[in-house]
Design a protein around this motif. Structure first.
Motif, PDB file in Angstrom:
ATOM      1  N   SER A  60      17.318  31.001  21.650  1.00  0.00           N
ATOM      2  CA  SER A  60      16.156  31.775  22.107  1.00  0.00           C
ATOM      3  C   SER A  60      15.175  30.963  22.936  1.00  0.00           C
ATOM      4  CB  SER A  60      15.422  32.377  20.901  1.00  0.00           C
ATOM      5  OG  SER A  60      15.003  31.359  20.017  1.00  0.00           O
ATOM      6  N   GLY A  61      15.469  29.684  23.140  1.00  0.00           N
ATOM      7  CA  GLY A  61      14.597  28.860  23.958  1.00  0.00           C
ATOM      8  C   GLY A  61      13.402  28.320  23.194  1.00  0.00           C
ATOM      9  N   GLU A  62      12.345  27.990  23.926  1.00  0.00           N
ATOM     10  CA  GLU A  62      11.164  27.351  23.351  1.00  0.00           C
ATOM     11  C   GLU A  62      10.197  28.381  22.790  1.00  0.00           C
ATOM     12  OE1 GLU A  62       7.673  24.152  24.716  1.00  0.00           O
ATOM     13  OE2 GLU A  62       9.251  24.767  26.107  1.00  0.00           O
ATOM     14  N   LYS A  63       9.713  28.132  21.568  1.00  0.00           N
ATOM     15  CA  LYS A  63       8.737  29.011  20.928  1.00  0.00           C
ATOM     16  C   LYS A  63       7.487  28.196  20.602  1.00  0.00           C
ATOM     17  CE  LYS A  63      11.429  32.642  20.787  1.00  0.00           C
ATOM     18  NZ  LYS A  63      11.120  33.875  21.562  1.00  0.00           N
ATOM     19  N   ARG A  64       6.388  28.483  21.270  1.00  0.00           N
ATOM     20  CA  ARG A  64       5.174  27.703  21.090  1.00  0.00           C
ATOM     21  C   ARG A  64       4.540  27.958  19.730  1.00  0.00           C
ATOM     22  NH1 ARG A  64       0.823  26.420  25.734  1.00  0.00           N
ATOM     23  NH2 ARG A  64       2.794  25.660  26.561  1.00  0.00           N
TER      24      ARG A  64
END
Length: 365
Positions: free
Chosen positions: A119-123
């Motif tokens: 899902s990629g980067e999650k801040r």
């Protein structure tokens, strides 16, 4: 490249702007031996892990202050390096953070996030001064990244002076894990003797390989205060206990190292063990024994060690070695490739190639 056994171990690190390390992108395996000359940046690499340890204890600003402020952490200070960037990968998951210096000499998170390749980067957050990683992101990364970061231990046993903590009385219940400088060694060994006798006996037998005069540890609560213990031991065939200061510096360091690499899997088990220059004060034979402990530990844990010892280097394969060079004030890190050294290794050991400056990691003008 060999696969890591556990997703709790660091598979790759990208670091930009930390002290002498302007930029590095290194893949890590089970066994990682860093070599280089004095001042090349090996200790800076290990020191980064100490920073993360402190950060996870919500002591980042304490660490920054003790280092001398952000300008002592950023490469050549904030005028040259505007921010520190960190990417830590644990298989398919990761932790990203960017730090910026402030006018009041703190490091601020300008970004903190988890990463998952699905899902990629999650801040997580930004603009804070202590980590908010425990808040999580509501993704699968929450289950892997933070626990993995909490499972590494950085050890350093350089101080064996008369005032060293390892030689002092300490709390007998301080035994959840072996502390970084071995200050609770007696309490930890006491726990192993009482609850994990197989691991304890392995440690005793290994110490005898290096110090044949050693009989056993004498581990007991202090007669004056049962809540306190200190390191004592017997010589072979004797029944008069000696204090820790009767050990030579090298023997005491080896005892600490043997305990690190032979410790059982307790609740606070380290998945990654980091040691800076473990060879200090050790006899060449002790270094050989130490190398065997490191190789054995790397079957189940991740081992990261920095060294300047030719004898220690000789005990490992080229694929295990990461060379640290310094050029124009910058640390350059690269893993050796066995195929590039195949012909050399038919006639020379790794240590000999290092001394001949074939590997790099030597002083240069």
């Amino acid at each position: 490249m060999p696969e890591l056994i556990s997703t709790s171990q660091l598979s790759r690190i990208v670091l930009k702007g930390f002290k002498s390390i302007v930029e590095c992108d290194i893949e890590l395996t089970q066994l990682n031996i860093f070599i280089g000359c004095n001042g090349a940046g090996k200790s800076n690499f290990i020191g980064f892990f100490r920073m993360i340890e402190q950060m996870l204890e919500n002591k980042l600003q304490v660490f920054v202050s003790r280092q001398g402020g952000p300008d002592a952490i950023l490469h050549f200070g904030r005028k040259i390096t505007e921010q520190l960037e960190v990417e830590l990968y644990f298989g398919h998951n990761g932790y990203f953070a960017t730090f910026e210096p402030t006018q009041d000499n703190r490091l601020m998170f300008s970004k903190e996030s988890f990463w998952w390749d699905m899902s990629g980067e999650k801040r997580i957050s930004s603009g804070h001064f202590e980590t908010k990683a425990s808040q999580g992101t509501g993704t699968g990364s929450d289950m892997y990244v933070l626990p993995a970061m909490k499972q590494w231990r950085v050890y350093h046993f350089h101080d064996t002076s008369d005032s060293a903590y390892v030689k002092q009385p300490h709390g007998i219940n301080d035994n959840a894990y072996l502390r970084a400088d071995g200050r609770n060694l007696a309490a930890f060994l006491y726990l192993l003797k009482e609850k994990y006798s197989e691991s304890y006996q392995q440690i005793v037998k290994t110490v005898r390989l290096v110090a044949p005069f050693f009989g056993d540890f004498y581990l007991r609560p202090s007669p004056q205060n049962n809540d306190v213990i200190e390191l004592e031991w017997f010589e072979q065939g004797q029944d008069i206990p000696f204090k820790a200061h009767h050990f030579s510096d090298g023997t005491l360091r080896f005892i600490c190292l043997a305990t690190v690499f032979l410790q059982p899997n307790l609740f606070y088990k380290p998945a990654t063990i980091l040691v800076d220059e473990p060879e200090l004060g050790l006899h060449p034979y002790a270094i050989t024994v130490l190398a065997s402990l490191m190789r054995a530990a790397a079957q189940k844990k991740q081992v990261i060690v920095s060294t300047q010892s030719v004898e220690l280097l000789n005990e490992f394969a080229a694929k295990d070695v990461i060379v640290v060079d310094r050029d124009d004030g910058k640390s350059l890190l690269r893993r050796l490739k066995e195929e590039d050294l195949y012909e050399w290794l038919e006639d020379y050991s790794l240590g000999e190639l290092w001394k001949k400056n074939i590997l790099g990691g030597r002083p240069s003008r």
